[in-house]
Write a protein that holds these residues in place. Structure first.
Motif, PDB file in Angstrom:
ATOM      1  N   MET A  40      -8.860  -8.238  -1.208  1.00 55.49           N
ATOM      2  CA  MET A  40      -7.976  -8.043  -0.059  1.00 55.49           C
ATOM      3  C   MET A  40      -6.767  -8.970  -0.137  1.00 55.49           C
ATOM      4  O   MET A  40      -5.666  -8.601   0.255  1.00 55.49           O
ATOM      5  N   ALA A  41      -6.949 -10.181  -0.654  1.00 58.55           N
ATOM      6  CA  ALA A  41      -5.858 -11.149  -0.763  1.00 58.55           C
ATOM      7  C   ALA A  41      -4.803 -10.708  -1.774  1.00 58.55           C
ATOM      8  O   ALA A  41      -3.657 -11.150  -1.710  1.00 58.55           O
ATOM      9  N   GLU A  42      -5.163  -9.813  -2.689  1.00 65.81           N
ATOM     10  CA  GLU A  42      -4.203  -9.332  -3.678  1.00 65.81           C
ATOM     11  C   GLU A  42      -3.019  -8.632  -3.019  1.00 65.81           C
ATOM     12  O   GLU A  42      -1.925  -8.601  -3.575  1.00 65.81           O
ATOM     13  N   GLY A  43      -3.218  -8.080  -1.849  1.00 65.25           N
ATOM     14  CA  GLY A  43      -2.142  -7.421  -1.112  1.00 65.25           C
ATOM     15  C   GLY A  43      -1.249  -8.394  -0.370  1.00 65.25           C
ATOM     16  O   GLY A  43      -0.293  -7.992   0.274  1.00 65.25           O
ATOM     17  N   GLY A  44      -1.580  -9.687  -0.441  1.00 71.31           N
ATOM     18  CA  GLY A  44      -0.806 -10.725   0.238  1.00 71.31           C
ATOM     19  C   GLY A  44      -1.597 -11.327   1.378  1.00 71.31           C
ATOM     20  O   GLY A  44      -2.073 -10.605   2.247  1.00 71.31           O
ATOM     21  N   VAL A  45      -1.719 -12.638   1.351  1.00 64.05           N
ATOM     22  CA  VAL A  45      -2.530 -13.313   2.373  1.00 64.05           C
ATOM     23  C   VAL A  45      -1.839 -13.344   3.731  1.00 64.05           C
ATOM     24  O   VAL A  45      -2.457 -13.703   4.728  1.00 64.05           O
ATOM     25  N   SER A  47      -0.355 -10.520   4.868  1.00 71.00           N
ATOM     26  CA  SER A  47      -0.284  -9.131   5.324  1.00 71.00           C
ATOM     27  C   SER A  47      -1.169  -8.911   6.544  1.00 71.00           C
ATOM     28  O   SER A  47      -2.169  -9.607   6.759  1.00 71.00           O
ATOM     29  N   GLU A  48      -0.804  -7.920   7.321  1.00 69.66           N
ATOM     30  CA  GLU A  48      -1.588  -7.568   8.509  1.00 69.66           C
ATOM     31  C   GLU A  48      -2.999  -7.129   8.124  1.00 69.66           C
ATOM     32  O   GLU A  48      -3.978  -7.490   8.781  1.00 69.66           O
ATOM     33  N   ASP A  49      -3.117  -6.350   7.042  1.00 64.82           N
ATOM     34  CA  ASP A  49      -4.432  -5.894   6.580  1.00 64.82           C
ATOM     35  C   ASP A  49      -5.341  -7.071   6.245  1.00 64.82           C
ATOM     36  O   ASP A  49      -6.522  -7.075   6.596  1.00 64.82           O
ATOM     37  N   TYR A  50      -4.804  -8.070   5.568  1.00 66.58           N
ATOM     38  CA  TYR A  50      -5.615  -9.232   5.188  1.00 66.58           C
ATOM     39  C   TYR A  50      -6.034 -10.015   6.430  1.00 66.58           C
ATOM     40  O   TYR A  50      -7.190 -10.422   6.548  1.00 66.58           O
ATOM     41  N   ARG A  51      -5.110 -10.207   7.362  1.00 62.75           N
ATOM     42  CA  ARG A  51      -5.452 -10.946   8.594  1.00 62.75           C
ATOM     43  C   ARG A  51      -6.529 -10.206   9.382  1.00 62.75           C
ATOM     44  O   ARG A  51      -7.469 -10.823   9.893  1.00 62.75           O
TER      45      ARG A  51
END
Length: 70
Positions: A40-45, A47-51
């Protein structure tokens, strides 16, 4: 990942016996949780999805100690 499907199993487990200890299964569950977090962190820590992902309880083992990995 758009969705993950998990089929609830009824009755005995697939291996038809206790081949792994609860400690071993817990270790696998924690490894899976960490792997999911890293993916999940690969998309950016930031990002809304990660949060949102971090706000959810990890699903490979519940608070009762039941492993949900098999």
């Amino acid at each position: 990942i758009e969705s993950i499907f998990q089929e609830k199993q009824e009755g005995s487990n697939l291996l038809q016996g206790e081949h792994f200890s609860p400690v071993e299964l817990s270790s696998v569950a924690h490894q899976l949780d960490e792997g999911e977090r890293m993916r999940m962190a690969e998309g950016g820590v930031t990002s809304e999805d990660y949060r949102e992902f971090l706000q959810q309880p990890f699903g490979n083992m519940d608070d009762t100690g039941k492993n949900n990995i098999f």
